[in-house]
Design a protein around this motif. Structure first.
Motif, PDB file in Angstrom:
ATOM      1  N   ILE A   1      24.901 -15.180 -44.885  1.00 37.67           N
ATOM      2  CA  ILE A   1      26.245 -15.769 -44.973  1.00 37.67           C
ATOM      3  C   ILE A   1      27.301 -14.680 -45.125  1.00 37.67           C
ATOM      4  CG2 ILE A   1      27.760 -17.198 -46.421  1.00 37.67           C
ATOM      5  CD1 ILE A   1      25.239 -18.881 -47.080  1.00 37.67           C
ATOM      6  N   LEU A   2      27.025 -13.703 -45.963  1.00 32.91           N
ATOM      7  CA  LEU A   2      27.992 -12.638 -46.225  1.00 32.91           C
ATOM      8  C   LEU A   2      28.143 -11.705 -45.031  1.00 32.91           C
ATOM      9  CD1 LEU A   2      27.062 -11.725 -49.912  1.00 32.91           C
ATOM     10  CD2 LEU A   2      28.849 -13.274 -49.094  1.00 32.91           C
ATOM     11  N   TRP A   3      27.126 -11.600 -44.189  1.00 40.42           N
ATOM     12  CA  TRP A   3      27.190 -10.745 -43.006  1.00 40.42           C
ATOM     13  C   TRP A   3      27.749 -11.480 -41.788  1.00 40.42           C
ATOM     14  CZ3 TRP A   3      21.624  -8.180 -43.062  1.00 40.42           C
ATOM     15  CH2 TRP A   3      21.591  -7.198 -44.070  1.00 40.42           C
ATOM     16  N   ASP A   4      27.815 -12.795 -41.843  1.00 41.26           N
ATOM     17  CA  ASP A   4      28.043 -13.576 -40.623  1.00 41.26           C
ATOM     18  C   ASP A   4      29.411 -13.300 -40.002  1.00 41.26           C
ATOM     19  OD1 ASP A   4      26.808 -15.593 -38.897  1.00 41.26           O
ATOM     20  OD2 ASP A   4      28.574 -16.772 -39.403  1.00 41.26           O
ATOM     21  N   ASP A   5      29.394 -13.124 -38.700  1.00 41.96           N
ATOM     22  CA  ASP A   5      30.607 -12.890 -37.921  1.00 41.96           C
ATOM     23  C   ASP A   5      30.958 -14.171 -37.185  1.00 41.96           C
ATOM     24  OD1 ASP A   5      32.693 -11.295 -36.824  1.00 41.96           O
ATOM     25  OD2 ASP A   5      31.543 -11.100 -34.966  1.00 41.96           O
ATOM     26  N   ASN A   6      31.993 -14.868 -37.643  1.00 40.26           N
ATOM     27  CA  ASN A   6      32.392 -16.129 -37.036  1.00 40.26           C
ATOM     28  C   ASN A   6      33.916 -16.233 -37.074  1.00 40.26           C
ATOM     29  OD1 ASN A   6      33.280 -17.576 -39.553  1.00 40.26           O
ATOM     30  ND2 ASN A   6      31.123 -17.299 -40.122  1.00 40.26           N
ATOM     31  N   PRO A   7      34.516 -17.246 -36.451  1.00 44.21           N
ATOM     32  CA  PRO A   7      35.983 -17.322 -36.420  1.00 44.21           C
ATOM     33  C   PRO A   7      36.629 -17.291 -37.801  1.00 44.21           C
ATOM     34  CG  PRO A   7      35.062 -18.834 -34.809  1.00 44.21           C
ATOM     35  CD  PRO A   7      33.900 -18.265 -35.578  1.00 44.21           C
TER      36      PRO A   7
ATOM     37  N   LEU B   1      30.167 -23.452 -37.783  1.00 46.04           N
ATOM     38  CA  LEU B   1      30.595 -22.059 -37.637  1.00 46.04           C
ATOM     39  C   LEU B   1      29.487 -21.062 -37.965  1.00 46.04           C
ATOM     40  CD1 LEU B   1      34.096 -22.267 -39.384  1.00 46.04           C
ATOM     41  CD2 LEU B   1      33.666 -22.195 -36.923  1.00 46.04           C
ATOM     42  N   TYR B   2      28.592 -21.427 -38.855  1.00 44.48           N
ATOM     43  CA  TYR B   2      27.617 -20.491 -39.402  1.00 44.48           C
ATOM     44  C   TYR B   2      26.229 -20.653 -38.773  1.00 44.48           C
ATOM     45  CZ  TYR B   2      30.736 -18.781 -43.095  1.00 44.48           C
ATOM     46  OH  TYR B   2      31.774 -18.175 -43.793  1.00 44.48           O
TER      47      TYR B   2
ATOM     48  N   ASN C   1      34.684  -6.204 -47.332  1.00 46.62           N
ATOM     49  CA  ASN C   1      33.427  -5.696 -46.779  1.00 46.62           C
ATOM     50  C   ASN C   1      33.258  -5.927 -45.288  1.00 46.62           C
ATOM     51  OD1 ASN C   1      31.862  -4.877 -49.373  1.00 46.62           O
ATOM     52  ND2 ASN C   1      32.672  -6.912 -49.826  1.00 46.62           N
ATOM     53  N   GLY C   2      34.139  -6.728 -44.691  1.00 47.36           N
ATOM     54  CA  GLY C   2      34.017  -6.985 -43.268  1.00 47.36           C
ATOM     55  C   GLY C   2      32.900  -7.950 -42.951  1.00 47.36           C
ATOM     56  N   THR C   3      32.603  -8.046 -41.667  1.00 50.40           N
ATOM     57  CA  THR C   3      31.555  -8.950 -41.214  1.00 50.40           C
ATOM     58  C   THR C   3      30.682  -8.227 -40.197  1.00 50.40           C
ATOM     59  OG1 THR C   3      32.946  -9.779 -39.411  1.00 50.40           O
ATOM     60  CG2 THR C   3      33.039 -10.964 -41.504  1.00 50.40           C
ATOM     61  N   GLY C   4      29.588  -8.874 -39.839  1.00 52.86           N
ATOM     62  CA  GLY C   4      28.715  -8.321 -38.815  1.00 52.86           C
ATOM     63  C   GLY C   4      28.231  -6.925 -39.161  1.00 52.86           C
ATOM     64  N   ILE C   5      28.295  -6.035 -38.193  1.00 51.92           N
ATOM     65  CA  ILE C   5      27.757  -4.683 -38.363  1.00 51.92           C
ATOM     66  C   ILE C   5      28.533  -3.892 -39.408  1.00 51.92           C
ATOM     67  CG2 ILE C   5      29.172  -3.603 -36.549  1.00 51.92           C
ATOM     68  CD1 ILE C   5      26.628  -2.071 -35.708  1.00 51.92           C
TER      69      ILE C   5
END
Length: 422
Positions: free
Chosen positions: A72-78, A18-19, A164-168
């Protein structure tokens, strides 16, 4: 050189489920290339790969461990997307197992220190001395730093993604809509609400309405109307400093891009963070398409309202649509039967905002209150009479009394005193 540890790290990096995006960047690709060069055993290739990895990591200003955790903390995955909407217990077991596997693999890469890589390069290239080891002091304060087994940190990781969300949305608290997409603002205006004085009632109402949004209660779209330089825009931007760590995000949309509002809302609808769409200096011409787009958002349509999004707009005009005397209906008008209704719709557009906060021009007392507040924050030590005399002169010679004028005066005075005191 064939090193089992290097083989193991290569396998861990290649087997991510996933990552994968954690390593899909300059630093990650340089790390993988370095492992390949070490396994190959060619001295020249190994040194080149080490130099490339060293340079890309140095450009981030972080050490390897901090950089990996950040990705890892920013990653946008399922997993990082779904866990913002669904509890861990309700997620598919296969998804949880994949996350645990990936975290164990990434934990292995995390444990490969910069010094270890340097030692492998030295051994491969038969160097007398170690290549320079990239090192910079890290924070070591994050929960991933404090666990040896990352597969056990899923509850903390889920909580982080939820807040905090993911990605942008994880990387940036302030964004702008530009050319049909969201772009992060790396250096957002650092203005704090405590720096804005003179409009305490308006500030309190705006803060309370934003707290309603963050708490999930019904909140209102806001129009901040009033004289130029009164701090309307600064108040909106200052909300990030107060609420950014509670999941608030600010999205700046120019008037020329308001026709994309529906598309923006659809992108934000299922995100766990709360969003303020910020439109600065709002006004419309007649038959402006942007007017129609904003009206749909304020009034609603067949599509359900996005409960995590509000519009905060500023304007120097109480009536947001420009009206000319010739627009006023006359008895002889024959082109439109209900022309008066049309004019009233234009004039009442601002009423479609749930809240209208009015910012009157600063009088002298308010202006001097702002001056003293900013002077205190800037550590300016002048006699009260001298400071006020200079401030009044500045307002007379420049743009009149306002919060903006006060800020410009204090900035200029700070520089002037600094030069004088050498």
């Amino acid at each position: 050189m064939s090193n089992p540890s290097i083989n193991f790290l290569q396998q861990q990096a290649a087997s991510l489920l996933l990552y994968q995006n954690v390593l899909d960047n300059n630093v990650g690709r340089a790390f993988i290339s370095l492992l390949s060069a070490l396994k190959e055993g060619n001295s020249v290739h190994c040194l080149q790969a080490y130099g490339s990895w060293f340079k890309t990591l140095a450009e981030t200003g972080k050490n390897w461990q901090d950089y990996l955790i950040q990705q890892i903390l920013w990653d946008d995955n399922p997993f990082s997307r779904q866990v913002q909407q669904i509890s861990l217990d309700a997620l598919p077991p296969a998804l949880i197992a994949a996350v645990q596997y990936d975290l164990q693999a990434l934990n292995s890469l995390y444990c490969c220190s910069e010094e270890q890589l340097s030692k492998w390069v030295r051994a491969t290239c038969k160097m007398q001395e170690l290549p320079v080891v990239w090192y910079i002091e890290g924070t070591r304060s994050h929960f991933l730093h404090q666990h040896n087994n990352w597969s056990e940190v899923l509850p903390q990781l889920a909580e982080h993604y939820g807040q905090n969300g993911t990605g942008i949305f994880s990387r940036y608290r302030a964004l702008r809509w530009q050319e049909g997409q969201l772009k992060g603002i790396s250096h957002a205006d650092p203005i704090q609400l405590t720096e804005i004085v003179g409009y305490e009632t308006q500030k309190a109402i705006l803060i309370k309405n934003t707290e309603f949004l963050l708490a999930g209660y019904p909140a209102l779209h806001v129009l901040l109307y009033g004289s130029r330089g009164s701090g309307k825009s600064s108040l909106v931007k200052g909300l990030l400093g107060k609420f950014g760590d509670r999941g608030l995000r600010l999205i700046e949309v120019s008037k020329s891009e308001l026709y994309d509002l529906s598309a923006i809302l659809e992108q934000l609808r299922n995100i766990s963070q709360k969003f303020i769409i910020f439109v600065d200096d709002l006004s419309f011409e007649e038959d402006d398409e942007a007017f129609k787009s904003l009206k749909v958002v304020l009034e609603g349509s067949v599509t359900a309202k996005a409960n995590n999004v509000l519009v905060y707009a500023t304007s120097n005009r109480r009536h947001l649509i420009r009206e000319f005397f010739e627009d006023r209906p006359r008895p002889r008008d024959s082109d439109e039967v209900h022309s008066w209704d049309t004019m009233q719709e234009k004039l009442s557009f601002s009423d479609r905002f749930g809240l209208t906060l009015t910012f009157e021009p600063a009088n002298q007392d308010t202006y001097l209150e702002i001056i003293h507040h900013l002077a205190l924050e800037a550590n300016i030590n002048l006699e009260t009479e001298d400071l006020e005399f200079r401030a009044k002169q500045w307002a007379t010679r420049h743009n009149g009394r306002s919060g903006r004028t006060a800020r410009q005066f204090i900035d200029f005075l700070t520089a002037e005193l600094s030069l004088e005191n050498g």
